[in-house]
Scaffold this motif. Structure first.
Motif, PDB file in Angstrom:
ATOM      1  N   ALA A   1       8.297   8.141   7.742  1.00 56.74           N
ATOM      2  CA  ALA A   1       9.510   7.062   8.195  1.00 56.74           C
ATOM      3  C   ALA A   1       8.662   5.512   8.663  1.00 56.74           C
ATOM      4  N   PHE A   2       7.131   5.943   9.781  1.00 54.78           N
ATOM      5  CA  PHE A   2       6.662   4.442   9.200  1.00 54.78           C
ATOM      6  C   PHE A   2       5.718   4.553   8.223  1.00 54.78           C
ATOM      7  N   ASP A   3       5.147   5.824   6.891  1.00 52.58           N
ATOM      8  CA  ASP A   3       5.067   5.067   5.548  1.00 52.58           C
ATOM      9  C   ASP A   3       6.005   4.434   5.280  1.00 52.58           C
ATOM     10  N   ALA A   4       6.921   3.908   4.797  1.00 48.88           N
ATOM     11  CA  ALA A   4       8.389   3.412   4.278  1.00 48.88           C
ATOM     12  C   ALA A   4       8.741   2.413   5.026  1.00 48.88           C
ATOM     13  N   THR A   5       8.309   2.490   6.030  1.00 46.59           N
ATOM     14  CA  THR A   5       7.946   0.544   6.540  1.00 46.59           C
ATOM     15  C   THR A   5       7.196  -0.053   6.382  1.00 46.59           C
ATOM     16  N   ASN A   6       6.165   0.750   6.266  1.00 44.50           N
ATOM     17  CA  ASN A   6       4.769  -0.501   5.751  1.00 44.50           C
ATOM     18  C   ASN A   6       4.752  -0.653   4.369  1.00 44.50           C
ATOM     19  N   ARG A   7       5.641   0.544   3.354  1.00 40.86           N
ATOM     20  CA  ARG A   7       6.093   0.362   1.384  1.00 40.86           C
ATOM     21  C   ARG A   7       6.815  -1.034   1.929  1.00 40.86           C
ATOM     22  N   GLY A   8       7.570  -1.532   2.835  1.00 37.98           N
ATOM     23  CA  GLY A   8       8.734  -2.031   2.544  1.00 37.98           C
ATOM     24  C   GLY A   8      10.721  -1.704   2.598  1.00 37.98           C
TER      25      GLY A   8
END
Length: 266
Positions: free
Chosen positions: A43-50
């Motif tokens: 989830a955090f990785d997806a957030t960082n990717r926008g």
């Protein structure tokens, strides 16, 4: 698009240490706990990717196992705000507040979502509550200033931006908001001085580069305006979209008009 706060700059991604595990782990196997931790990381990785839609999906999956974890509710709310799902985000923040009434982050996040809906007074109430719990919360002062600016209460907003900057001298956006609000109230000389000082410390701060562009242009200093615009546009092309500047970044009206005059001749 309703008024989505850019300063997504101001939404907090995690609280309570950022972990999803809590006391609700008694009946869960180590494998399930590991799976949920991996989902949180994704989830955090997806957030960082926008990729906020994917982040929302992961947080929803975690909530199936951890429905009593306020951090997960708050994080899903953040993912929803980033997709402009403001009403749905409010529901998530409300749940986080019910589960953790003495934690400040959900109130800050809910306040930002309320700002996005133009519900300024309700947002201010949330920020006031944060400041009751923590009188030195620089983010709450800055965000309250944003909501007060939404009501056109510029002098009060200036005081809050100044207080935020006193508490957190390196909080660049609070300083930027202070400078922009000064410009709105006619304190152009002081505002310009603040903008130049910010850029001197943060030369890659696109917001203040764009602000200097606008301020210099209306005073006839075309060379300085053009120079700062090259830097601003190279750092963040959104400043060419006057609607984004007005409704998402939410610059003050006088500053918006100054930038619009410059952009019309580009």
């Amino acid at each position: 698009m309703r008024k989505l706060i850019a300063i997504v700059i101001c939404l907090l991604l995690v609280f309570a240490g950022g972990r999803v595990a809590n006391a609700q782990t008694g009946n869960l196997t180590p494998e399930i706990l590991q799976q949920q931790e991996e989902l949180a990381n994704m989830a955090f990785d997806a957030t960082n990717r926008g990729d906020f839609a994917t982040a929302e999906t992961y947080w929803t999956q975690i909530l199936e196992k951890f429905p009593e974890n306020p951090a997960v509710w708050s994080n899903r709310g953040n993912a929803r705000v980033s997709q402009n799902k403001l009403e749905a985000a409010l529901e998530d923040y409300q749940k986080a507040i019910e589960l953790a009434p003495n934690v400040t982050d959900p109130y800050l996040n809910r306040g930002a979502a309320l700002e996005g809906l133009g519900r300024w007074e309700e947002a201010i109430a949330d920020y006031n509550h944060v400041l009751e719990m923590d009188p030195k919360d620089a983010m709450a002062y800055n965000n309250r200033g944003n909501a007060e600016a939404g009501l056109g209460k510029w002098d009060i907003a200036i005081a809050d931006y100044k207080k935020s900057n006193e508490i957190a001298p390196n909080f660049a956006f609070a300083r930027a908001n202070y400078a922009l609000a000064l410009y709105q109230t006619g304190e152009t000389t002081q505002a310009l001085r603040e903008m130049k000082n910010i850029v001197r410390k943060y030369p890659k701060f696109a917001d203040m580069r764009a602000a200097l562009t606008a301020a210099y242009w209306v005073t006839g200093e075309q060379g300085e305006a053009e120079s700062n615009w090259v830097a601003a546009y190279g750092l963040d092309r959104r400043y060419k979209d006057i609607n984004w500047v007005k409704n998402t970044r939410r610059w003050p009206p006088t500053m918006v008009m100054a930038l619009e005059k410059f952009l019309k001749l580009q």
